[in-house]
Design a protein around this motif. Sequence first.
Motif, PDB file in Angstrom:
ATOM      1  N   ALA A  88       0.831  -1.114  -0.077  1.00 57.10           N
ATOM      2  CA  ALA A  88      -0.078  -0.107  -0.192  1.00 57.10           C
ATOM      3  C   ALA A  88       0.831   1.128  -0.146  1.00 57.10           C
ATOM      4  O   ALA A  88       0.392   2.245  -0.731  1.00 57.10           O
ATOM      5  CB  ALA A  88      -0.896  -0.014   1.332  1.00 57.10           C
ATOM      6  N   ALA A  89       1.766   1.235   0.852  1.00 61.33           N
ATOM      7  CA  ALA A  89       2.726   2.634   0.970  1.00 61.33           C
ATOM      8  C   ALA A  89       3.526   2.815  -0.455  1.00 61.33           C
ATOM      9  O   ALA A  89       3.746   3.806  -0.873  1.00 61.33           O
ATOM     10  CB  ALA A  89       3.664   2.404   2.180  1.00 61.33           C
ATOM     11  N   SER A  90       3.880   1.403  -0.976  1.00 54.12           N
ATOM     12  CA  SER A  90       4.614   1.465  -2.283  1.00 54.12           C
ATOM     13  C   SER A  90       3.772   2.256  -3.468  1.00 54.12           C
ATOM     14  O   SER A  90       4.025   3.212  -4.134  1.00 54.12           O
ATOM     15  CB  SER A  90       5.330   0.301  -2.878  1.00 54.12           C
ATOM     16  OG  SER A  90       5.987  -0.254  -1.732  1.00 54.12           O
ATOM     17  N   PHE A  99      -3.656   6.744  -3.379  1.00 57.20           N
ATOM     18  CA  PHE A  99      -4.118   5.405  -2.830  1.00 57.20           C
ATOM     19  C   PHE A  99      -4.800   5.320  -1.537  1.00 57.20           C
ATOM     20  O   PHE A  99      -4.301   5.857  -0.556  1.00 57.20           O
ATOM     21  CB  PHE A  99      -3.029   4.133  -3.024  1.00 57.20           C
ATOM     22  CG  PHE A  99      -3.601   2.909  -2.589  1.00 57.20           C
ATOM     23  CD1 PHE A  99      -4.245   2.018  -3.503  1.00 57.20           C
ATOM     24  CD2 PHE A  99      -3.141   2.431  -1.089  1.00 57.20           C
ATOM     25  CE1 PHE A  99      -4.709   0.868  -2.939  1.00 57.20           C
ATOM     26  CE2 PHE A  99      -3.521   1.099  -0.713  1.00 57.20           C
ATOM     27  CZ  PHE A  99      -4.286   0.371  -1.745  1.00 57.20           C
ATOM     28  N   GLU A 100      -5.983   4.725  -1.282  1.00 54.12           N
ATOM     29  CA  GLU A 100      -6.576   4.193   0.056  1.00 54.12           C
ATOM     30  C   GLU A 100      -6.663   3.063   0.100  1.00 54.12           C
ATOM     31  O   GLU A 100      -6.820   2.025  -0.755  1.00 54.12           O
ATOM     32  CB  GLU A 100      -7.798   5.083   0.087  1.00 54.12           C
ATOM     33  CG  GLU A 100      -7.992   6.700  -0.574  1.00 54.12           C
ATOM     34  CD  GLU A 100      -7.078   7.486   0.501  1.00 54.12           C
ATOM     35  OE1 GLU A 100      -6.936   7.060   1.353  1.00 54.12           O
ATOM     36  OE2 GLU A 100      -6.797   8.659   0.070  1.00 54.12           O
ATOM     37  N   ALA A 139       3.610  -0.162  10.714  1.00 50.74           N
ATOM     38  CA  ALA A 139       4.616  -0.417   9.740  1.00 50.74           C
ATOM     39  C   ALA A 139       4.834   1.014   8.946  1.00 50.74           C
ATOM     40  O   ALA A 139       5.910   1.258   8.615  1.00 50.74           O
ATOM     41  CB  ALA A 139       4.239  -1.531   8.622  1.00 50.74           C
ATOM     42  N   TRP A 140       3.715   1.768   9.054  1.00 44.66           N
ATOM     43  CA  TRP A 140       3.791   2.920   8.377  1.00 44.66           C
ATOM     44  C   TRP A 140       4.486   3.982   9.195  1.00 44.66           C
ATOM     45  O   TRP A 140       4.898   5.090   8.715  1.00 44.66           O
ATOM     46  CB  TRP A 140       2.459   3.360   7.759  1.00 44.66           C
ATOM     47  CG  TRP A 140       1.602   2.577   6.750  1.00 44.66           C
ATOM     48  CD1 TRP A 140       2.551   1.803   5.784  1.00 44.66           C
ATOM     49  CD2 TRP A 140       0.175   2.740   6.421  1.00 44.66           C
ATOM     50  NE1 TRP A 140       1.576   1.249   5.088  1.00 44.66           N
ATOM     51  CE2 TRP A 140       0.157   1.656   5.339  1.00 44.66           C
ATOM     52  CE3 TRP A 140      -0.693   3.253   6.877  1.00 44.66           C
ATOM     53  CZ2 TRP A 140      -0.959   1.524   4.931  1.00 44.66           C
ATOM     54  CZ3 TRP A 140      -2.020   2.797   6.406  1.00 44.66           C
ATOM     55  CH2 TRP A 140      -1.960   2.070   5.350  1.00 44.66           C
ATOM     56  N   ARG A 165       7.368   4.885   4.465  1.00 46.93           N
ATOM     57  CA  ARG A 165       6.094   5.787   4.895  1.00 46.93           C
ATOM     58  C   ARG A 165       5.439   6.095   3.503  1.00 46.93           C
ATOM     59  O   ARG A 165       5.894   6.485   2.747  1.00 46.93           O
ATOM     60  CB  ARG A 165       6.615   7.140   5.441  1.00 46.93           C
ATOM     61  CG  ARG A 165       5.329   7.836   6.151  1.00 46.93           C
ATOM     62  CD  ARG A 165       6.269   9.221   6.722  1.00 46.93           C
ATOM     63  NE  ARG A 165       5.131  10.002   7.403  1.00 46.93           N
ATOM     64  CZ  ARG A 165       4.615   9.742   8.558  1.00 46.93           C
ATOM     65  NH1 ARG A 165       4.640   8.625   8.971  1.00 46.93           N
ATOM     66  NH2 ARG A 165       3.547  10.498   8.899  1.00 46.93           N
ATOM     67  N   PRO A 166       3.957   5.978   3.582  1.00 52.06           N
ATOM     68  CA  PRO A 166       3.316   6.347   2.154  1.00 52.06           C
ATOM     69  C   PRO A 166       3.303   7.897   1.928  1.00 52.06           C
ATOM     70  O   PRO A 166       3.792   8.798   2.938  1.00 52.06           O
ATOM     71  CB  PRO A 166       1.735   6.038   2.710  1.00 52.06           C
ATOM     72  CG  PRO A 166       1.998   5.272   4.002  1.00 52.06           C
ATOM     73  CD  PRO A 166       3.164   5.499   4.668  1.00 52.06           C
TER      74      PRO A 166
END
Length: 479
Positions: A88-90, A99-100, A139-140, A165-166
């Motif tokens: 998701a972060a990537s 992105f959500e 993790a974020w 980090r997103p």
Amino acid sequence: MPDYGHDLMFSAGLVPAAARADEVVALAQLAERAGLDLVTVQDHPYQPAFLDTWTLLSFVAARTERIRLAGNVHPLPLRPPAMLAQAAASLDLLSHGRFELALGAGGFQDAIEAMGGPRRTPGEAVAALEEGIRIIRAAWDTGSPGGVHHRGEHYRVDGLKRGPRPAHDIGIWIGAYKPRMLRLTGRLADGWLPSLPYLKDVAALAEGNAVIDEAATEAGRSPSDVRRLLNLGEELPAEQLAELALVHGVSVFTLLSGDPRQIQRFAAETAPAVRELVAAARTGGQPREPQAPARLTGTGVWDEATRPTAPDPEPGRRYTPQEQAAGQHLVDVHDHLRAELAQLRDLVEQVAAGTIDAGAARSQIATMTMRQNNWTLGAYCESYCRLLTMHHTGEDTMLFPRLRRAEPGLTPVLDRLQEEHQAIHKIIERVDRTLVAFVGDPGGLDDLRAAVDLLTDALLSHLSYEEHELVPPLSRHGF
């Protein structure tokens, strides 16, 4: 239940059909061109007729520029949380914050188990989802020291390194229906995402909101911390969607459809109408601040920062429905122009895609429908440009002089609007020239697209400015 006050968003929900892969990507691109805010894709990894949703979302992110992206929804049992956090972060970094993350506890146990996933009771699935959300968020959180340690009943990580980090604070939306999942949504989530066809009736929204609000309050959060989203199984009237927003707090409407005409109509007609109805209800008839549409070109037709604003001779005044009717009439006319503009853009793209059969089109030319061949495209462009010119001429010669007499303080605004009318007319002339060139030489498609993009940027900006400045005076003075 209250209106939670979130900005409205409108979305297309797509099925990742492998047999129509190119079509699915084209629909996502159409959703962006049409002006939708979000595109979501179902995620059922156990369905062999479907593309992998994560791969598809990544591909769509590379083929779009503005629209937000989300799964609808990702089954956590087949998407381990530590890997999901990195994926998701990537994707958020690669898409520049578009992105959500929408999650589900996993509703098809046999199919999940067939793929090697765990079979869980409903209670276990909720507990596992809560553990997963906590791991993902940790993790974020690259600002906290050390690694992530979690020893739960369903997931364990021991020293997981944080990151990446997103690009933005990714919202975690949960597909939930039953009380335990709804309470989890209230405690931890950023959004509640049910599907209207799966709810027993609209009253279930009120019941779900009550559970979420109570859980959020008990967790020390505000109920408005949880955005309310809704998947629509069919097109609904704008009035019904506005009621869902104002009475049940829904702020994201996703139309589940693979029909390009429905997507186009949802963006061009339904979304603007819902926004106007909700804005009017929220402000007691006062216009909302204009939102600058996303730009399609890097060419500025004018400097929006130099636009004058109208004085308000009666601060705080609220208008009756009868008084609002004149201003709403202007908005209705503008919405028609917006819808026609969206159809014009769609015509250009259909011609570009080569999806029009000229032989079949000839039999329909007399109907002057907007989905035929190049001749019809030309006739439609001509009629649309003539309509727009007539609208502006009517304003310049009749409406604006009346408003100048009734309210002299509007003069700087009216002067600027007339200047923008002239600028738009010059762009229309450019559309005409590129259209003539395109009919003679199909290699001129890029020039035609660029001209229509410039017209789109200029016209949407102008209509928004005009509505914001003239709706209150029209409520005071009428036409």
